[in-house]
Motif scaffolding. Structure first.
Motif, PDB file in Angstrom:
ATOM      1  N   UNK A 254       0.529  39.993  21.734  1.00  0.00           N
ATOM      2  CA  UNK A 254      -0.100  39.071  22.669  1.00  0.00           C
ATOM      3  C   UNK A 254       0.428  37.646  22.475  1.00  0.00           C
ATOM      4  N   UNK A 255       0.698  37.274  21.238  1.00  0.00           N
ATOM      5  CA  UNK A 255       1.236  35.934  20.958  1.00  0.00           C
ATOM      6  C   UNK A 255       2.624  35.764  21.572  1.00  0.00           C
ATOM      7  N   UNK A 256       3.443  36.819  21.461  1.00  0.00           N
ATOM      8  CA  UNK A 256       4.785  36.727  22.034  1.00  0.00           C
ATOM      9  C   UNK A 256       4.711  36.706  23.555  1.00  0.00           C
ATOM     10  N   UNK A 257       3.772  37.468  24.139  1.00  0.00           N
ATOM     11  CA  UNK A 257       3.582  37.424  25.578  1.00  0.00           C
ATOM     12  C   UNK A 257       3.243  36.018  26.031  1.00  0.00           C
ATOM     13  N   UNK A 258       2.421  35.329  25.254  1.00  0.00           N
ATOM     14  CA  UNK A 258       2.008  33.980  25.615  1.00  0.00           C
ATOM     15  C   UNK A 258       3.139  32.974  25.460  1.00  0.00           C
ATOM     16  N   UNK A 259       3.927  33.098  24.386  1.00  0.00           N
ATOM     17  CA  UNK A 259       4.946  32.089  24.078  1.00  0.00           C
ATOM     18  C   UNK A 259       6.327  32.430  24.617  1.00  0.00           C
ATOM     19  N   UNK A 260       6.547  33.684  25.001  1.00  0.00           N
ATOM     20  CA  UNK A 260       7.836  34.063  25.554  1.00  0.00           C
ATOM     21  C   UNK A 260       8.840  34.544  24.526  1.00  0.00           C
ATOM     22  N   UNK A 261       8.809  33.989  23.311  1.00  0.00           N
ATOM     23  CA  UNK A 261       9.703  34.413  22.235  1.00  0.00           C
ATOM     24  C   UNK A 261       9.046  34.090  20.907  1.00  0.00           C
ATOM     25  N   UNK A 262       9.628  34.573  19.831  1.00  0.00           N
ATOM     26  CA  UNK A 262       9.022  34.430  18.513  1.00  0.00           C
ATOM     27  C   UNK A 262      10.095  34.055  17.513  1.00  0.00           C
ATOM     28  N   UNK A 263       9.850  32.974  16.779  1.00  0.00           N
ATOM     29  CA  UNK A 263      10.751  32.597  15.693  1.00  0.00           C
ATOM     30  C   UNK A 263      10.375  33.383  14.450  1.00  0.00           C
ATOM     31  N   UNK A 264      11.363  34.069  13.859  1.00  0.00           N
ATOM     32  CA  UNK A 264      11.081  34.951  12.736  1.00  0.00           C
ATOM     33  C   UNK A 264      10.456  34.208  11.569  1.00  0.00           C
ATOM     34  N   UNK A 265      10.879  32.950  11.344  1.00  0.00           N
ATOM     35  CA  UNK A 265      10.363  32.242  10.175  1.00  0.00           C
ATOM     36  C   UNK A 265       8.974  31.681  10.406  1.00  0.00           C
ATOM     37  N   UNK A 266       8.449  31.807  11.634  1.00  0.00           N
ATOM     38  CA  UNK A 266       7.139  31.240  11.947  1.00  0.00           C
ATOM     39  C   UNK A 266       6.024  32.264  11.889  1.00  0.00           C
ATOM     40  N   UNK A 267       6.305  33.442  11.353  1.00  0.00           N
ATOM     41  CA  UNK A 267       5.256  34.449  11.219  1.00  0.00           C
ATOM     42  C   UNK A 267       5.263  35.024   9.819  1.00  0.00           C
TER      43      UNK A 267
ATOM     44  N   UNK B  93       2.924  54.455  22.187  1.00  0.00           N
ATOM     45  CA  UNK B  93       1.715  54.999  21.605  1.00  0.00           C
ATOM     46  C   UNK B  93       0.852  53.874  21.089  1.00  0.00           C
ATOM     47  N   UNK B  94      -0.193  54.165  20.318  1.00  0.00           N
ATOM     48  CA  UNK B  94      -1.101  53.131  19.861  1.00  0.00           C
ATOM     49  C   UNK B  94      -0.463  52.234  18.819  1.00  0.00           C
ATOM     50  N   UNK B  95      -0.758  50.938  18.908  1.00  0.00           N
ATOM     51  CA  UNK B  95      -0.299  49.965  17.924  1.00  0.00           C
ATOM     52  C   UNK B  95      -1.463  49.577  17.025  1.00  0.00           C
ATOM     53  N   UNK B  96      -1.127  49.094  15.829  1.00  0.00           N
ATOM     54  CA  UNK B  96      -2.137  48.563  14.947  1.00  0.00           C
ATOM     55  C   UNK B  96      -2.689  47.249  15.476  1.00  0.00           C
ATOM     56  N   UNK B  97      -3.844  46.840  14.932  1.00  0.00           N
ATOM     57  CA  UNK B  97      -4.498  45.620  15.411  1.00  0.00           C
ATOM     58  C   UNK B  97      -3.608  44.399  15.213  1.00  0.00           C
ATOM     59  N   UNK B  98      -2.969  44.258  14.043  1.00  0.00           N
ATOM     60  CA  UNK B  98      -2.102  43.099  13.791  1.00  0.00           C
ATOM     61  C   UNK B  98      -0.919  43.082  14.751  1.00  0.00           C
ATOM     62  N   UNK B  99      -0.370  44.263  15.022  1.00  0.00           N
ATOM     63  CA  UNK B  99       0.765  44.326  15.939  1.00  0.00           C
ATOM     64  C   UNK B  99       0.347  43.950  17.354  1.00  0.00           C
ATOM     65  N   UNK B 100      -0.847  44.366  17.778  1.00  0.00           N
ATOM     66  CA  UNK B 100      -1.315  44.006  19.117  1.00  0.00           C
ATOM     67  C   UNK B 100      -1.527  42.498  19.223  1.00  0.00           C
ATOM     68  N   UNK B 101      -2.081  41.917  18.176  1.00  0.00           N
ATOM     69  CA  UNK B 101      -2.297  40.472  18.189  1.00  0.00           C
ATOM     70  C   UNK B 101      -0.973  39.727  18.265  1.00  0.00           C
TER      71      UNK B 101
ATOM     72  N   UNK C 148       0.468  50.593  26.681  1.00  0.00           N
ATOM     73  CA  UNK C 148      -0.963  50.749  26.918  1.00  0.00           C
ATOM     74  C   UNK C 148      -1.795  50.153  25.802  1.00  0.00           C
ATOM     75  N   UNK C 149      -3.053  49.938  26.111  1.00  0.00           N
ATOM     76  CA  UNK C 149      -3.974  49.468  25.085  1.00  0.00           C
ATOM     77  C   UNK C 149      -4.683  48.215  25.552  1.00  0.00           C
ATOM     78  N   UNK C 150      -5.903  47.971  25.047  1.00  0.00           N
ATOM     79  CA  UNK C 150      -6.673  46.815  25.472  1.00  0.00           C
ATOM     80  C   UNK C 150      -6.072  45.529  24.934  1.00  0.00           C
ATOM     81  N   UNK C 151      -6.317  44.423  25.670  1.00  0.00           N
ATOM     82  CA  UNK C 151      -5.906  43.120  25.170  1.00  0.00           C
ATOM     83  C   UNK C 151      -6.722  42.779  23.937  1.00  0.00           C
ATOM     84  N   UNK C 152      -6.095  42.465  22.795  1.00  0.00           N
ATOM     85  CA  UNK C 152      -6.850  42.233  21.572  1.00  0.00           C
ATOM     86  C   UNK C 152      -7.668  40.960  21.632  1.00  0.00           C
ATOM     87  N   UNK C 153      -8.730  40.971  20.842  1.00  0.00           N
ATOM     88  CA  UNK C 153      -9.570  39.787  20.744  1.00  0.00           C
ATOM     89  C   UNK C 153      -8.722  38.635  20.209  1.00  0.00           C
ATOM     90  N   UNK C 154      -8.929  37.469  20.788  1.00  0.00           N
ATOM     91  CA  UNK C 154      -8.175  36.315  20.337  1.00  0.00           C
ATOM     92  C   UNK C 154      -6.872  36.128  21.086  1.00  0.00           C
TER      93      UNK C 154
END
Length: 572
Positions: free
Chosen positions: A501-514, A490-498, A548-554
């Motif tokens: 997109x960051x995880x899509x770009x980097x492949x993985x996410x370090x918990x302490x880096x967010x 379903x729909x995600x919030x703006x922060x979650x979409x952003x 689903x959902x548009x690619x967020x700005x940024x």
């Protein structure tokens, strides 16, 4: 008008009429309505001139009957236009309609399906189908045709209408809706005093409402009317219903108002056993199933509820807590729905406090199982929890909720490989499983253990028997092909979409880096991010790009290339 196209709608269960795209098609006179009705009821078969003559003039046709029939058919042919064809064939006529709606045919189809559902002990589905069948009627059948056709056809049609009504009432009684049925049945028995089935239903409904004195009076009135007007005694059904009431049998059976079990369901044996133990335990009888979209939590809850329903003397009820667009439903609307399902009347006009009071009173000592699907949050859920030691609640949600203790919460993960292949095979069919077992296993792997993805892929195979499993696997190897087959989330919030997109770009996410803890929790709860072993990093769920959902700005350029590029780094 003569050559106009458009879908035609024919009405026979009331005044005979025709509409084209919602506008009335003018027909004048009882005879042309009669000719149309006879041709329609023949369902594309030959109607002899003699049959039309009997419908138009009975046993005394005029000498010019054949020429008059020809004239009526000619007028009707011109009026209906190209969407209906009337052919002269041998000694009569054939009417062919393309893509037309006929209320009689819809009624007969829904009536048949409702009767089958009732015979197979699916009362909720039966009530819905039979109610739809009765909605096809807009008055007495064939109101504006000749008296001759009415005499031949109306009794048959009205008898089928009465049978459908009696079956719909029978379905409602089996669902525990006797309180809401009493006013309707009182009116029906007054209109049809000789109908013993309706009178028997009224006695049953009054008995279950603890109104035995009125039930006895209804029986006595019926016995007197049958004797005075027909000189007969009550038949077996009415007599047996009266005797059961006197013996105190059949008072208020528990309603089981659950959605139908999933057509294909496999695996989850450990999880199902855990839920059953929580719902049937001696202390707190509550369970919460959490999981991302498509994980199968709703299907598991319905399966377990059906298996446990007999243990609850008050019955089992179900409600969805979100609208189709994902918006949380107000607790008052859900309470009104639950109370109406349990046979309470006047819920549409009651206030929130009154609904809550009535719900708690109904569930206090009833031994009721309540299934609440897709809860949005604790504030919504708390007002819906049943009270009383004998009642239980089974909740599904995308995220954990504090209203249900953690030790009563079951997190639903992906299906294991064997169960995933088995579920996909159930949807696709046994033939596919035997013919291409390797490709089917590979396709199941692409679905990443998600029940919804397995169902979508399996149904696509079932719908297209000539589509090879290998070809569908090839479509799954790139996101665009998968998106054409599957949908999730379903729909995600703006922060979650952003953050996604960051995880899509980097492949993985370090918990302490967010520092976006809320967005991270939203993605984890939605099943889009999975915690890696050790808990320090998160990775994308294999089907996360289908959300689903548009690619967020940024969104970083690398992410945009992943979802939109053509393979050489240039946008299309």
């Amino acid at each position: 008008m003569l050559n106009s196209a458009g879908v035609l709608t024919f009405r026979l269960l009331g005044p005979v009429s025709v509409t084209r795209e919602g506008s009335d098609v003018p027909l004048s006179g009882a005879k042309i309505h009669t000719v149309l009705a006879v041709l329609l009821m023949a369902r594309g078969t030959l109607v002899a001139d003699s049959r039309l003559s009997a419908a138009l003039w009975g046993d005394t046709p005029p000498p010019t009957s054949n020429s008059q029939i020809y004239a009526h058919v000619s007028r009707l042919r011109k009026t209906l236009g190209n969407c209906a064809q009337i052919f002269r064939k041998g000694p009569g006529y054939v009417l062919e309609v393309r893509e037309a709606d006929v209320d009689l045919f819809a009624f007969e189809r829904l009536d048949r399906l409702g009767r089958e559902a009732l015979e197979q002990n699916r009362p909720e589905e039966a009530g819905r189908l039979l109610g739809g069948a009765l909605d096809c009627w807009s008055g007495q059948a064939l109101e504006n045709v000749t008296e001759h056709l009415q005499r031949y056809e109306r009794p048959r049609l009205e008898f089928r209408r009465t049978q459908a009504l009696e079956r719909r009432i029978e379905a409602d009684l089996s669902l525990g809706r006797h309180r809401a049925l009493v006013p309707e049945l009182l009116s029906l028995v007054a209109r049809f005093p000789l109908d013993e089935t309706l009178r028997a239903h009224l006695i049953t409904a009054l008995h279950r409402c603890d109104r035995q004195a009125e039930a006895v009076q209804v029986y006595d009135d019926g016995r007197r009317v049958l004797d005075e007007q027909l000189g007969v005694v009550p038949g077996r059904r009415l007599g047996d219903t009266y005797l059961r009431m006197l013996r105190g049998e059949g008072a208020d059976p528990p309603p089981v108002l659950l959605p139908a079990r999933a057509a294909a369901f496999t695996g989850r044996a450990v999880e199902a056993d855990r839920l059953r133990s929580l719902l049937l335990g001696a202390r707190l009888r509550a369970a919460l199933v959490t999981g991302g979209p498509g994980s199968g939590k709703s299907a598991l809850a319905v399966e377990v509820a059906h298996g446990c329903a007999e243990a609850f003397p008050g019955g089992a009820v179900h409600a969805r807590l979100r609208d189709p667009d994902g918006t949380a439903r107000p607790a008052a609307a859900v309470l009104a729905e639950l109370l109406a399902a349990l046979g309470e009347s006047g819920t549409a006009r009651a206030g929130s406090d009154d609904l809550l009071r009535r719900y708690r009173a109904r569930s206090a000592d009833a031994g009721l199982l309540v299934v609440l699907d897709d809860a949005a949050g604790d504030a919504q859920l708390r007002a819906l929890l049943p009270v009383g030691r004998g009642s239980a609640v089974l909740v599904t949600s995308r995220a954990p909720l504090t209203a249900v203790p953690a030790e009563h919460t079951l997190r639903l993960g992906p299906l294991d490989d064997e169960d995933a292949v088995r579920l996909l095979g159930q949807f696709a069919g046994a033939g596919r499983t035997r013919a291409e077992p390797g490709a089917l296993r590979e396709l199941a792997g692409h679905c990443a253990g998600l029940s919804a993805a397995l169902r979508a892929a399996g149904e696509r195979l079932a719908e297209r028997p000539r589509l090879g499993v290998g070809r569908l696997v090839a479509r799954f190897t790139e996101p665009r092909g998968r998106r054409a087959v599957l949908s999730r989330g379903g729909p995600l919030g703006a922060d979650a979409r952003t953050l996604l997109a960051r995880v899509v770009a980097d492949g993985r996410l370090a918990a302490e880096h967010t520092d976006a803890d809320g967005a991270l929790a939203e993605l984890v709860d939605a099943g889009l991010l999975l915690r890696e072993p050790g808990g320090d990093h998160y990775r994308l769920h294999p089907l996360a790009l289908l959300h689903p959902g548009p690619t967020p700005r940024g969104t970083p350029a690398r992410s945009r290339r992943t979802t939109q590029g053509n393979g050489n780094g240039k946008g299309r």
